[in-house]
Scaffold this motif. Sequence first.
Motif, mmCIF file in Angstrom:
data_model
loop_
_atom_site.group_PDB
_atom_site.id
_atom_site.type_symbol
_atom_site.label_atom_id
_atom_site.label_comp_id
_atom_site.label_asym_id
_atom_site.label_seq_id
_atom_site.Cartn_x
_atom_site.Cartn_y
_atom_site.Cartn_z
ATOM 1 N N VAL A 173 90.769 26.035 -26.546
ATOM 2 C CA VAL A 173 90.618 25.295 -27.796
ATOM 3 C C VAL A 173 89.894 24.000 -27.462
ATOM 4 O O VAL A 173 90.365 23.210 -26.630
ATOM 5 C CB VAL A 173 91.976 24.991 -28.455
ATOM 6 N N ILE A 174 88.741 23.776 -28.092
ATOM 7 C CA ILE A 174 87.924 22.593 -27.817
ATOM 8 C C ILE A 174 88.005 21.656 -29.017
ATOM 9 O O ILE A 174 87.636 22.030 -30.138
ATOM 10 C CB ILE A 174 86.463 22.987 -27.546
ATOM 11 N N ARG A 175 88.498 20.471 -28.756
ATOM 12 C CA ARG A 175 88.589 19.451 -29.808
ATOM 13 C C ARG A 175 87.486 18.422 -29.581
ATOM 14 O O ARG A 175 87.569 17.580 -28.683
ATOM 15 C CB ARG A 175 89.964 18.776 -29.775
ATOM 16 N N LEU A 176 86.436 18.521 -30.370
ATOM 17 C CA LEU A 176 85.268 17.663 -30.193
ATOM 18 C C LEU A 176 85.550 16.260 -30.727
ATOM 19 O O LEU A 176 85.963 16.103 -31.885
ATOM 20 C CB LEU A 176 84.062 18.262 -30.909
ATOM 21 N N GLN A 177 85.295 15.250 -29.904
ATOM 22 C CA GLN A 177 85.540 13.872 -30.318
ATOM 23 C C GLN A 177 84.518 13.398 -31.353
ATOM 24 O O GLN A 177 84.823 12.532 -32.179
ATOM 25 C CB GLN A 177 85.513 12.953 -29.094
ATOM 26 N N GLN A 178 83.321 13.946 -31.298
ATOM 27 C CA GLN A 178 82.266 13.671 -32.277
ATOM 28 C C GLN A 178 81.491 14.969 -32.481
ATOM 29 O O GLN A 178 81.735 15.966 -31.788
ATOM 30 C CB GLN A 178 81.328 12.565 -31.789
ATOM 31 N N GLU A 179 80.561 14.969 -33.434
ATOM 32 C CA GLU A 179 79.768 16.164 -33.673
ATOM 33 C C GLU A 179 79.067 16.607 -32.388
ATOM 34 O O GLU A 179 78.684 15.788 -31.550
ATOM 35 C CB GLU A 179 78.747 15.915 -34.781
ATOM 36 N N LEU A 180 78.886 17.911 -32.240
ATOM 37 C CA LEU A 180 78.266 18.486 -31.047
ATOM 38 C C LEU A 180 76.784 18.689 -31.315
ATOM 39 O O LEU A 180 76.399 19.539 -32.125
ATOM 40 C CB LEU A 180 78.937 19.817 -30.711
ATOM 41 N N MET A 181 75.937 17.933 -30.632
ATOM 42 C CA MET A 181 74.497 17.991 -30.832
ATOM 43 C C MET A 181 73.900 19.041 -29.900
ATOM 44 O O MET A 181 73.903 18.884 -28.683
ATOM 45 C CB MET A 181 73.868 16.626 -30.561
#
Length: 445
Positions: A173-181
């Motif tokens: 499970v990946i919780r992205l801290q900001q949008e993934l560019m």
Amino acid sequence: MSQTMALNRLGSIFLVFFLLSCVAVIVNAENDTAEDEYWKERAAVAMKIAEESVHPNPQEVTEEINADVHELIMGQNSTKRKLRGSKGYDGPCEATNPIDACWRCDPDWADNREKIVDCVKGFGKKTTGGKGGPIYIVTDDSDDDIVNPKPGTLRDAVIQKGPLWIIFEHSMVIRLQQELMVTSDKTIDGRGANVVIAFGGGITLQYVKNIIITNIHVKDIESKAGGMIRDCVNHFGFRTRSDGDGISLFGASNVWIDHVSMARCDDGLIDAIMSSTAITISNSHFTDHNEAMLFGASNSYSQDKIMQVTVAFNHFGQGLIQRMPRCRFGFFHVVNNDYTHWIMYAIGGNMNPTIISQGNRYIAPESHVAKEVTKREYTDESEWKHWNWRSEGDLMVNGAYFVESGDPNVAKSEKIEMLPFKPGTLASTLTRFSGALECCVGQPC
């Protein structure tokens, strides 16, 4: 110290601070200018690629996918097989649509991951993703540093130069801290693991080309405050607050989204805007969301006339309310999907989009005020009656009805009549294994 001397010292201190602030303003202005030039250059390149990606005769693309479905269902395809991979199903592998029939039942799929590149249909059919590039194995589910991502993380993978095929060492499970560019020429391939992107930022495809996203879960995506974010190996810059889309296409072309399960995002599940085109969304499962898909965000951005999107073999399921999709301008082929739930409407739009609905099943809700599949937004009938919105072979259930308009022959040709799309009665079969799959290495997927 005399009063005159004190005033002189204060004046000197004030002058120093004033000069420092002027320097800071100049530096910030120079940085802003450089940042603007960077994105202007990327936008210009992306627009050129988008214009080159537009099919001059979109009806040909609708005919091709209909012919492929016909060939598979009629048993004319020698690769017809059995299919497995869905929760609750442990029978033999059975391919129910032509995209899946191309690769799903090969037990050696993990040794030849790039084979799926030959399987895409519709307007995104030229998408090759990371084909020809090395494999990058994501081993770390963290996202602690968004300016200097840690090697082994998904964020580090997607910013690399050149084609890259991204896979996952294990379920995560990946919780992205900001949008993934994400940069151009990438495949995010979750087959063989249970990959969930959730409870954080979403995936952004801005001014990029040639992206495949397959076999992942994207859910509970949040709007993020923005800040300094790396968007490629040699650049990072300030990003404003993200909308909270699950997958956002902004000036992106040649994109294939396949076997993705999506739910509960702050904004859209999938939004495509700003001249995004050559897109196929297939075999995916959408649930628990209000405004599912937006194709074209502004009435004033007429450049979205180049937008061409195929929506095929998807299941629009429980908890959906509207926008499946909502379209502005452009050409949209909605074919052999299963619409089992909506609360307001299924397909909407304005600004004269062409919408060809073929072989879908539309099951209307119990509410007597929501039986209509279609909705024209903020437009009088005197205008929308000229828009080309056609329904062919759709199955209408529980009082559902599709209001057609425009040229009744816009989607017809001799080829379609010879090799027709499959009727809406088969939509539940064609979409039976929609969403992220449970694929095991060494077995049919």
